[in-house]
Design a protein around this motif. Sequence first.
Motif, PDB file in Angstrom:
ATOM      1  N   VAL A 141       0.811  -1.218   0.000  1.00 50.39           N
ATOM      2  CA  VAL A 141       0.000   0.000   0.000  1.00 50.39           C
ATOM      3  C   VAL A 141       0.850   1.278   0.000  1.00 50.39           C
ATOM      4  O   VAL A 141       0.646   2.150  -0.841  1.00 50.39           O
ATOM      5  N   PRO A 142       1.828   1.417   0.903  1.00 49.15           N
ATOM      6  CA  PRO A 142       2.637   2.642   0.837  1.00 49.15           C
ATOM      7  C   PRO A 142       3.327   2.828  -0.512  1.00 49.15           C
ATOM      8  O   PRO A 142       3.389   3.950  -1.023  1.00 49.15           O
ATOM      9  N   LEU A 193      -2.714  10.027   2.944  1.00 47.98           N
ATOM     10  CA  LEU A 193      -2.080  10.006   4.261  1.00 47.98           C
ATOM     11  C   LEU A 193      -2.882   9.162   5.247  1.00 47.98           C
ATOM     12  O   LEU A 193      -2.334   8.306   5.945  1.00 47.98           O
ATOM     13  N   ILE A 194      -4.192   9.405   5.279  1.00 48.11           N
ATOM     14  CA  ILE A 194      -5.035   8.640   6.210  1.00 48.11           C
ATOM     15  C   ILE A 194      -4.995   7.161   5.853  1.00 48.11           C
ATOM     16  O   ILE A 194      -4.832   6.295   6.709  1.00 48.11           O
ATOM     17  N   GLY A 195      -5.138   6.881   4.553  1.00 44.33           N
ATOM     18  CA  GLY A 195      -5.199   5.495   4.099  1.00 44.33           C
ATOM     19  C   GLY A 195      -3.965   4.719   4.502  1.00 44.33           C
ATOM     20  O   GLY A 195      -4.047   3.609   5.018  1.00 44.33           O
ATOM     21  N   VAL A 196      -2.804   5.316   4.274  1.00 43.26           N
ATOM     22  CA  VAL A 196      -1.577   4.581   4.511  1.00 43.26           C
ATOM     23  C   VAL A 196      -1.316   4.433   6.008  1.00 43.26           C
ATOM     24  O   VAL A 196      -0.798   3.413   6.466  1.00 43.26           O
ATOM     25  N   GLY A 201       5.955   5.344  10.220  1.00 45.16           N
ATOM     26  CA  GLY A 201       7.033   4.968   9.305  1.00 45.16           C
ATOM     27  C   GLY A 201       6.513   4.697   7.903  1.00 45.16           C
ATOM     28  O   GLY A 201       7.180   4.991   6.907  1.00 45.16           O
ATOM     29  N   GLU A 202       5.298   4.153   7.817  1.00 39.80           N
ATOM     30  CA  GLU A 202       4.762   3.838   6.494  1.00 39.80           C
ATOM     31  C   GLU A 202       4.347   5.091   5.740  1.00 39.80           C
ATOM     32  O   GLU A 202       4.360   5.106   4.511  1.00 39.80           O
ATOM     33  N   ILE A 203       3.978   6.158   6.492  1.00 42.28           N
ATOM     34  CA  ILE A 203       3.733   7.433   5.807  1.00 42.28           C
ATOM     35  C   ILE A 203       5.038   7.893   5.160  1.00 42.28           C
ATOM     36  O   ILE A 203       5.072   8.305   4.000  1.00 42.28           O
ATOM     37  N   VAL A 233       6.567  16.210   4.487  1.00 42.60           N
ATOM     38  CA  VAL A 233       7.568  15.659   5.400  1.00 42.60           C
ATOM     39  C   VAL A 233       7.355  16.230   6.805  1.00 42.60           C
ATOM     40  O   VAL A 233       7.343  15.496   7.798  1.00 42.60           O
ATOM     41  N   LEU A 234       7.145  17.554   6.863  1.00 44.72           N
ATOM     42  CA  LEU A 234       6.903  18.198   8.157  1.00 44.72           C
ATOM     43  C   LEU A 234       5.655  17.611   8.828  1.00 44.72           C
ATOM     44  O   LEU A 234       5.635  17.333  10.032  1.00 44.72           O
TER      45      LEU A 234
END
Lengths: 503, 151
Positions: A207-208, A400-403, A411-413, B87-88
Motif C-alpha cells: 500500500v505505501p 495520508l489517512i489510508g496509509v 514509518g509507512e507514511i 515531510v513536516l
Amino acid sequence: MDIFANVLLGFQVALQPTNLLFCFIGVLIGTLVGVLPGLGPVAAMSLLLPSTFHISPVAAIIMLAGIYYGAMYGGSTTSILVNIPGEAASVVSCLDGYQMARQGRAGPALGIAAFGSFIAGTVSIVGLMFLAPPLAEMALKFGPPEYFCLMLLGLIILTFLAGKSMPKALIMAAFGLFLGLIGMDIMTATPRFTFGFYFLTDGVGLVPVVMGLFGVSEVLLNVEAGIRRDVFKTRIKGLLPNRKDWKDSAWPIVRGSVIGFFLGILPGGGAVIASFVSYAVEKRCSRYPERFGTGVIEGLAGPESANNSATGGAFIPLFTLGIPANAVMAMLLGALIIFGMQPGPMLIKQHPDLFWGVVTSMYIGNAMLLVLNLPLIGLWVNILKIPYPVLFPLILLFCLIGVYSLNNNTGEIGLMLVFGAVGYIMKKFNYEAAPLVLALVLGPIMENALRQSLIMSNGSASIFFTRPIALVIMLAVITLLILPLLPWVKQKREALGEIAEDE
Amino acid sequence: MKNNDQRSSLFWLAAGLAIAFYSEKYGLGSFSSPGPGFLPFLTGLVIAGLAVVVFLQQLSKSSRERMTDLWRQGRWPTVLTVMGALVLYTLLFQFLGFLLDTVWLIAFLLRVMEPMSWKKCLIGAVGAGGGSYLIFQLWLKAQLPAGFLGF
C-alpha cells in the motif's frame, strides 16, 4: 448443470443487502476516481483497503473489484468531455470521443461508451464464468517450477508491452523484485535489508509503495504542470444513440469485447493495451480509416468496450493461478492474502462463495453503472469542475489517512513519501511504475517457487527446461526477450511507445 | 554523458552492484540449497547488467539533453514546497495529533497553487480535517494519533 447451480449461489451471495451496498459503494467510488484525472483505480483501492478490514472478505473483494471496472466507465466521461483521460485506459477515447463532443454529439458519445462498456463487461463476465473453473483444474498440475516460469513470463510480457525501452522496464521489474525480497526471509528468518527499521521486517508494504508511486507522485506532477481543465460547455442532451449509431457501433463493440477479454487474460496486458489494439483494429476494418480522429463513433465504441472487457479477463489469472495480471490485480491479491485466503488453483473450490459472488456482483455492478452513468452524468460533470488547487490537498489527505490506518505506523507514511518522490523522478526519467508494483507483489512468491524448484532438482537449473509445461513457458520468455532485437518488431514497439507517450 | 538515460543507467549500475554486494553478507547458499541472499544477489546483478545495456544502447543514439531539461518547464519549486510540507506533517503527526496537524497542512496546501484568502483556506481546512476525523476516527474507528492536546 454445474455452472447453473454456481451462478445461483453467486447471485445468492451478491444479492445480500450488505454485499449489494458494497458493490454500489465500489462502483460509485470507481466512477468517481475514473472521472477525476490524476487518481486511478490502483490508488483508490489501496486507499480503501484498510477500511475493508471491518467487513467480510467477500464484501471487500466485491467492493474493490467494483472500483476497478467502475473506473473504466468513469474514465470515458472525462476523455469525452475534457479531452484528458480520466485514467490510462481511456487515452484512446479522447481521440474520437472529444471530437464528437465538439460536434455537439456529447450525448450519444457518452451513451455509446456506457452501453458498449455494459455489453463488453457482460461478455467478459460470461467468459470468466466458463473459463476460470476449468483453467483452475488444469493449474492443479503445476508445481513450483511451472509457477516460477509463469510469473517470470508475466513480468516479461508486462515489460515487453510497457513503454519504449524494454531494458528500462526490466530494470524496474528487477528492482521491484528486490523490494519484494526486503524483510524477513521465510526459510531462515533472517531479516534482509531492513537497516534497523522495525516496520520493514514484514516486508515493504504494497500500500505505501502503490500510494506513493500512483497517488503522491501523480499529484506532484500535476502540481508542477499546473493542470487546468476546461469542461466542454454544452448542454448534454439525447444520451441515447440513434439507430445509425447503433449500426455503426455493433461490430466494434463485439470485436472490442473479444479483443479486450483475451488481452485482459495475458499477464501485463490489461485495459490500456486492449483499448489501443481495438482502436487499431477498428481503423483497419473501417471503410473510411482517414476519418478516424474526427469524431467517428466506431473509434469510441471499440476501445471503450475493449477496456471494460479486459477487466473481466484480468481476473482469470488471479482466480485460477493466484498470479496477478496487472497492478490492480496485485492489489486484489494483496487483499486476498490479508483476508487469509490462499490465492491459487484451489481458491474457486475452497471459497466458491467468494468466486461466484464476486463474478455475479460484477454483473449487478455493471447494471448499476449504467444507471449511475447515464442519468447522473450531470453530477460527474460538476465534479469535474472542482479546480485542481482545491482537489489535490484532499487527494493527499486521503493518501495520508489510508496509509497510516493500515498499520497505525508513521514509518509507512514516510515510506509512501519516499516512493512519491521516487515515482516523481522515475516519471521524469521515463521509467514505468507498473512492472515495479507487479514484481513487488510477486517477489516473495517467486523466491519461494525458485528455491523449492532448485531444492527439488538438487541445484540444477535444468528443471525449468525439462518439464514440458515449464519448457513451453520458458521458450515464450526467451522469445519475448529476443523479439525486440529483431528490426521490424523493434520499429513496431517504438511506434507503440511513441503513441503512448504522446498522450 | 550524452543524455538522461545514460545518467540514470549509471545510478542503476551503482544500485545493482550495491544490492549484490550487500546480499552476499546474508549468505548466498548453494544452488541446491539457496540462502537468504541468493535471489537478492541475482536481482542486483540483473539490475547492474541491464543498466550497462541501457548505457550502451544510448551510445548509438543522437539525442543529447541535460538533466536540467527535465525541470525546465513547470513549477518545480511548488513541488518542493508540497513535498516539504508533507515531510513536516509526518514528523509532527504523533506530536500534534491527526486533527491539528491536518488542519495546518490543508490550509497551507490550498494556498500553494493559487492565491486564496486565509479565511477561505481555514474554513476549507477545518472542514476537510473535521470531516475526515468524523468519518475515519469516529465512524470507521481508525486509530489516528491524538497528539499532546488529547484529540
